[in-house]
Write a protein that holds these residues in place. Structure first.
Motif, mmCIF file in Angstrom:
data_model
loop_
_atom_site.group_PDB
_atom_site.id
_atom_site.type_symbol
_atom_site.label_atom_id
_atom_site.label_comp_id
_atom_site.label_asym_id
_atom_site.label_seq_id
_atom_site.Cartn_x
_atom_site.Cartn_y
_atom_site.Cartn_z
ATOM 1 N N MET A 56 0.851 6.425 -4.860
ATOM 2 C CA MET A 56 1.092 5.148 -4.199
ATOM 3 C C MET A 56 0.463 5.187 -2.814
ATOM 4 N N VAL A 57 -0.546 4.354 -2.606
ATOM 5 C CA VAL A 57 -1.229 4.279 -1.318
ATOM 6 C C VAL A 57 -0.930 2.934 -0.666
ATOM 7 N N ARG A 58 -1.139 2.861 0.652
ATOM 8 C CA ARG A 58 -0.814 1.636 1.384
ATOM 9 C C ARG A 58 -2.049 0.932 1.938
ATOM 10 N N ALA A 59 -3.218 1.489 1.689
ATOM 11 C CA ALA A 59 -4.447 0.880 2.189
ATOM 12 C C ALA A 59 -5.565 1.096 1.170
ATOM 13 N N LYS A 77 3.330 -4.394 7.640
ATOM 14 C CA LYS A 77 3.293 -3.347 6.621
ATOM 15 C C LYS A 77 2.643 -3.875 5.346
ATOM 16 N N ALA A 78 1.699 -3.099 4.817
ATOM 17 C CA ALA A 78 1.016 -3.477 3.585
ATOM 18 C C ALA A 78 1.837 -3.062 2.368
ATOM 19 N N GLN A 79 1.623 -3.754 1.256
ATOM 20 C CA GLN A 79 2.308 -3.426 0.011
ATOM 21 C C GLN A 79 1.647 -2.216 -0.653
ATOM 22 N N PRO A 80 2.404 -1.190 -1.003
ATOM 23 C CA PRO A 80 1.817 -0.026 -1.683
ATOM 24 C C PRO A 80 1.286 -0.403 -3.062
ATOM 25 N N ARG A 99 -6.390 -6.824 6.218
ATOM 26 C CA ARG A 99 -5.265 -7.640 5.761
ATOM 27 C C ARG A 99 -5.432 -9.102 6.187
ATOM 28 N N ASP A 119 1.998 12.936 -0.415
ATOM 29 C CA ASP A 119 1.973 11.626 -1.051
ATOM 30 C C ASP A 119 0.614 10.940 -1.064
ATOM 31 N N GLN A 120 -0.379 11.479 -0.330
ATOM 32 C CA GLN A 120 -1.684 10.817 -0.259
ATOM 33 C C GLN A 120 -2.729 11.590 -1.066
ATOM 34 N N GLY A 129 -1.596 5.732 5.080
ATOM 35 C CA GLY A 129 -1.396 5.678 3.639
ATOM 36 C C GLY A 129 -2.644 5.517 2.806
#
Length: 337
Positions: free
Chosen positions: A50-53, A40-43, A322, A112-113, A82
């Motif tokens: 808040m995105v994750r990628a 899991k990536a850091q948001p 990553r 959320d995106q 994300g």
């Protein structure tokens, strides 16, 4: 199993040789300093969410017969992994809701995106001239989008047989737009990028982001020119080879940050000619402003079929990104004109 693996190594050893000319000199490989990346990536915060990628699917299709399927697949991937997306041109649904479902992706992408509507500079200029800002506000509101991407495409409009005539410099239209409506705005090109003088003017505006759409990827000016008759193609073909690459634009913005006191725009979407995660990682790492990278045509290729195909492609791209973050640093001695 161990025996089979060793046998594979023997058989593949000769085929796996790499030559000096194949070395990717953009990076320094540091195998000692990190572990394998977590699943899991850091948001992080980008475009107010808040995105994750560090990924963005650049605006592409503007309402063909398969647009709904493509946009829905992309929106599903955005939600799952994300990241955000910009729609293709929404001109078709400004005053006619026949194809609204092709663009109405908020329920699919989720709340959320980042999800952005899109209009061309010629349409924005026309709507402002008619004092019809409401059409743009209603478009963004109806789609429940986070803001409006304005694509600036003077060469594309000139070469397009059905193209619109742009009456004033696009930067003046953007400034006029921002004085008349209070929507978040992203400004992008469409495949030839922008030079330092254009970037400098944009950095001074309180834009949500600048998207490069640089030279080296899909070039919509060239695309439109290919629809013209051979005589017109021959006359204008040299224009297809002018523009700024994403690498040149990152360097320009970094230099401009030394000139522009307190730039108002402080986020970049680096797109145009980015073929894979290493291209994206290199350019994002070089940028002195917070940046993500955008891809269009390679995503489009995987978005036209079954969702699983797109999911696999995007998942592998982000996993590899990553991995690059963990083990690759930027080579300060590398430069590309």
């Amino acid at each position: 199993m161990e025996k089979d693996r060793k046998l594979d190594h023997i058989q593949l050893a000769f085929d796996s040789h790499t030559g000096m000319l194949e070395q990717d000199r953009r990076f320094i490989y540091e195998p000692m300093l990190a572990a394998h990346p977590e699943e899991k990536a850091q948001p992080f915060l980008f475009l107010g969410k808040m995105v994750r990628a560090p990924f963005w699917v650049s605006s592409m299709t503007g309402g063909t017969g398969v647009a709904e399927k493509i946009n829905k697949n992309i929106a599903r991937a955005c939600r799952e992994f994300g990241f955000g997306m910009g729609l293709g041109s929404c001109r078709k649904i400004l005053f006619d809701k026949t194809h609204w479902a092709d663009f109405d992706m908020r329920d699919t992408i989720g709340p959320d995106q980042p999800f952005w509507a899109n209009l061309g500079i010629a349409q924005v200029e026309k709507l402002l001239k008619e004092r019809n800002e409401k059409a743009m506000i209603d478009l963004v509101g109806g789609l429940r989008a986070d803001g409006l991407v304005v694509h600036v495409n003077p060469l594309q409009e000139w070469f397009q047989p059905e193209g619109d005539h742009i009456e004033q410099p696009p930067i003046e239209t953007i400034e006029h737009l921002m004085s008349r409506i209070h929507l978040p705005i992203i400004v992008k090109e469409v495949g030839q990028g922008m030079g330092p003088a254009s970037l400098k003017r944009l950095l001074k505006l309180p834009l949500a982001a600048i998207e490069f759409a640089a030279f080296g990827g899909t070039n919509f000016s060239k695309l439109e020119l290919m629809r013209e008759n051979p005589a017109v193609q021959e006359m204008y073909e040299p224009f297809a080879f002018v523009g700024q690459t994403a690498h040149q634009m990152v360097k320009s913005v970094n230099l401009l940050l030394q000139e522009v006191e307190e730039p108002q725009c402080r986020q970049l979407i680096i797109s145009g000619g980015i073929k894979n995660y290493l291209d994206g990682y290199h350019l994002v790492s070089l940028s002195q402003l917070p940046a993500i990278y955008g891809m269009a045509s390679s995503v489009l290729k995987h978005a036209t079929g079954d969702y699983h195909e797109l999911k696999t492609y995007v998942g592998n791209q982000l996993k590899a990104y990553r991995l690059a973050q963990q083990f690759l640093t930027i080579n300060p001695d590398y430069d590309s004109a």
